[in-house]
Every structure is written in structure tokens, then in C-alpha cells.
Design an enzyme around this catalytic site. Sequence first.
Site, mmCIF file in Angstrom:
data_model
loop_
_atom_site.group_PDB
_atom_site.id
_atom_site.type_symbol
_atom_site.label_atom_id
_atom_site.label_comp_id
_atom_site.label_asym_id
_atom_site.label_seq_id
_atom_site.Cartn_x
_atom_site.Cartn_y
_atom_site.Cartn_z
ATOM 1 N N HIS A 211 0.822 -1.207 0.000
ATOM 2 C CA HIS A 211 0.000 0.000 0.000
ATOM 3 C C HIS A 211 0.858 1.260 0.000
ATOM 4 O O HIS A 211 0.380 2.330 -0.365
ATOM 5 C CB HIS A 211 -0.998 0.002 1.173
ATOM 6 N N ASP A 241 0.364 -7.742 0.396
ATOM 7 C CA ASP A 241 0.610 -6.320 0.606
ATOM 8 C C ASP A 241 2.120 -6.106 0.611
ATOM 9 O O ASP A 241 2.751 -6.054 1.669
ATOM 10 C CB ASP A 241 -0.019 -5.878 1.929
ATOM 11 N N GLY A 321 2.634 4.827 10.446
ATOM 12 C CA GLY A 321 4.026 5.087 10.119
ATOM 13 C C GLY A 321 4.902 3.856 10.158
ATOM 14 O O GLY A 321 6.016 3.870 9.655
ATOM 15 N N SER A 323 4.171 1.038 8.673
ATOM 16 C CA SER A 323 3.922 0.227 7.487
ATOM 17 C C SER A 323 5.209 -0.118 6.751
ATOM 18 O O SER A 323 6.050 0.749 6.507
ATOM 19 C CB SER A 323 2.996 0.969 6.520
ATOM 20 N N SER A 339 1.818 -4.587 7.608
ATOM 21 C CA SER A 339 0.728 -4.197 6.722
ATOM 22 C C SER A 339 -0.226 -3.246 7.423
ATOM 23 O O SER A 339 -0.357 -2.085 7.053
ATOM 24 C CB SER A 339 -0.020 -5.435 6.227
#
Length: 451
Positions: A211, A241, A321, A323, A339
Site C-alpha cells: 500500500h 501487501d 508510520g 507500514s 501491513s
Amino acid sequence: MSHKRIPKRKAAIAVGSVAALGAAALLLPHANASQSHGDDAAPRTFKATDVSGVANMLATQLGDAFAGSYYDAAKKQLVINVVGNNSNVVNQIEQAGAVAHQVQNSTSALQAAAKTLKADATIPGTAWAVDPKTNQIQVTADSTVTGGKWNTVESTVKNLGSGVATLKKSSGTFKTFVDGGDAIFGGNVRCSLGFNVTAGDGTPAFLTAGHCGVAAAKWSDSQTGASIATVDQATFPGNGDFALVKYDDPATQTNSAVNVGNGQSVQINAAVDATVGTQVFRMGSTTGLHNGNVTGLDATVNYPEGTVTGLIQTDVCAEAGDSGGSLFTQDGGAVGLTSGGSGDCTAGGETFFQPVTTALAAVGATLGAGDAGAGAGAGAADPSASAGGAADPSASAGGAADPSAGASDAAGAGDQAGGAADQSGAAGDQSGAAGDQSGAGMNGSGVVATP
């Protein structure tokens, strides 16, 4: 805080400062512990990085009798669920050093139930995975699932039959952790670098969350800095992801090490499959280093942007933050990429990760520079170092494994780029926080230079 340009000759991964240094004291305390071997048929003690291989071998050998597995961290034993009471099956399990556990629900029965959930309860804010410790599907609905949506999920679970699934409510909201104080920057989006890799064509690259990859094509080591890497492949939502981002400078050397702050880093030796019940560590620049346990495999998560399948579920906390940040074992095994999930590092919650093994296979990359002995930039983590209180390694979570993989038809990856970017509207106002959180060994970025 000023930001330096990433040195182009060598780079070792680092995904943020350490907000929970207590977890650092747990890293690698038993990395060289040997397995104990007794009688061939007696249960063996396993290291966390060894159990997935044995479980996969037994799954192949046992066929339909195999109904999942999990790691008993307290006893360091591998437990294999079996349907029926076939003595030959039990003997095979015991000869492999594992423990046989008879259960009611077969893998095929749980797969069928998961397909029903996908068909009837694919509602944003829901997630499900199979808990091998209870031999049931664990369904979770976040705080946005109310009224008729809750009734739909509840009735679907009930209609699966007794002893097949359980439903619980989460106080948080399932979301991707894309905005906040991060280590890498793409336009208005910030994310954390996961693991350095070598792409299939031999060029240096890194893995991060998909993402993040669909939200921005160019990535920098500071908010206002020039691009240092460009997205090559990205998957989100759908069957995973993850994103492969190639360094713009082909001279960059992609060493495998996670910076855990305080001048220390952990060497990453190999990509490993997650096993329910194993302890894992997560590093992210917003919240730093935290640890917990794997509670689910092949989880399906219905984010607002769309459905993502094939994820790892854990009880390790994370926040906006984090991710793309690294999930790894104390033995130096690369497990996952952050994720999303619900909750935070104050209240806790569920967090989901992209398996590294799946991402590497999908993008055709290998960890690091193809050299398992590549040195860590800031030195190996010292297990004897005092870190202000160690986290409790005995904390155990329930296990899970959702066999219902399958790409979602809910939305296309291209339609989600705008949504991911919109989630990070406050990113620009938070640049100061990102700089303040760059921990020891950092040069204000998601990458730290090696000597």
C-alpha cells in the site's frame, strides 16, 4: 533535524528508532542454542526458525489427516493437529519429534468455512484466520462493524455450525499504518523500509508494504530529499501487501541487517515462514522495537481500501508510520512486512504482516546482496545489554492459520493509490516528529550507512 543523503556504496536496513528498548534485551539470547535430541519418538525441542520446515514436511506426508500446526513456545515443541486416530499417522508425527494432537475439524472443513465467510461476510473492518490451538476460525470485527453489518457477520459465524468459528469485537479500527513519523518518504506518504534485497536482475532493492508502493512511485530518505529508489512492483489490495523498490544507484550494496537502535543491529540470515506460537520482533520508525507472538497465518483482512489475503496475524503492536517495517525472529529470520491492523502500542490490538517468503517469490528477489555473511552496519545486538527492562518472552498468544487464500475482487490496486495517499494528509505536518525519532545509528532516514 538535518537529513544526510544516504551513502551509495553500502546500506544496511534500519526502520526507525527504538521506543521500547526493553525488547532489545531479548534479541538473540539463544541464537546458538542447540536442539535437544532424546529418543527418536520422544518430543524434541525446536528453535522457532526450525519448526516451519518440519511442519511443512509432515503436512505433505500426512495429507488429509493433517489439520494444522502450532509452536508451543513454553515447551519449545511443535504440535501437529490430526483428524482421526490412525496409529501410523501418530507414529510419523512422533518420529519427526513433534506432538500429535487429535482435533475435530479437518483442514478442508475449515477451508470451506473460510470460503463461506469470504462470500457472506466480506465487510470492511472484518478479518478471519484459523486458530490451530482451538481448531476453529477466529473472526474479528472492528469498531466500525455495527448494526446490520454486525448482524450479518454474527449470523454467518453462527450458521457455520457449532465448534467451527468464534467471533470477537476489536475496540480499534483495521487500517494500514501508512501515515506518521517514518523512515522513507514518497510524496506525502511515509513508510518504513522492511528488508534489503537483490532483485532478480541483480540490482539492489528493498521490500516495503504494497500500500506504500501504490501510493508513490519515488522514495527518498528524507521528506525533502531527492529520490533514492523507485517502485518496481507493488501488490495491494488482493493477494498480499508488498512492494519491490529498486535503488536508483546500482552501486548500493544491500546488506541484511535490522537496526534496532542504541548502536545495535541484528543480522538477518534467511527468510523464514511464520509459525503460530513463535515469538517475533517488529521494528518501525514510529514506535520502534516491540515483540509478541504469531497468532495466525494466511489471514484475510478487509481494509477500507479492499481485501488482502495471505497475511500473518500477530499480537505485536504497531501504529501509523510503521507500514512496511521488519518482522523478524531473535535468530535472525526475516518473517514479514508490517501491513496494518487495529489498536496501538498503548492499548494493544491485532497487527497483520505480509510474509517475506511469499513476497520474495512473487517479485523474484533474494535477501541482502546474496551474501549471508554480510556484516551488520552497527554491530550485532548484545543480549547482555541493559535496556531498561526486558519484555516478557513468555507472553503467549493464540494461534491461527487461515487456509482461505485468494485474491479479492473488492477493488483494483490502481484504484487504491489515491486512497492510500489521502490517508497520509497529515504527513507533511509531522516531518519534525520523524526527524526526532531517528534512533542511534540513523542518519535521519530509513537507511543507515555501514562503515
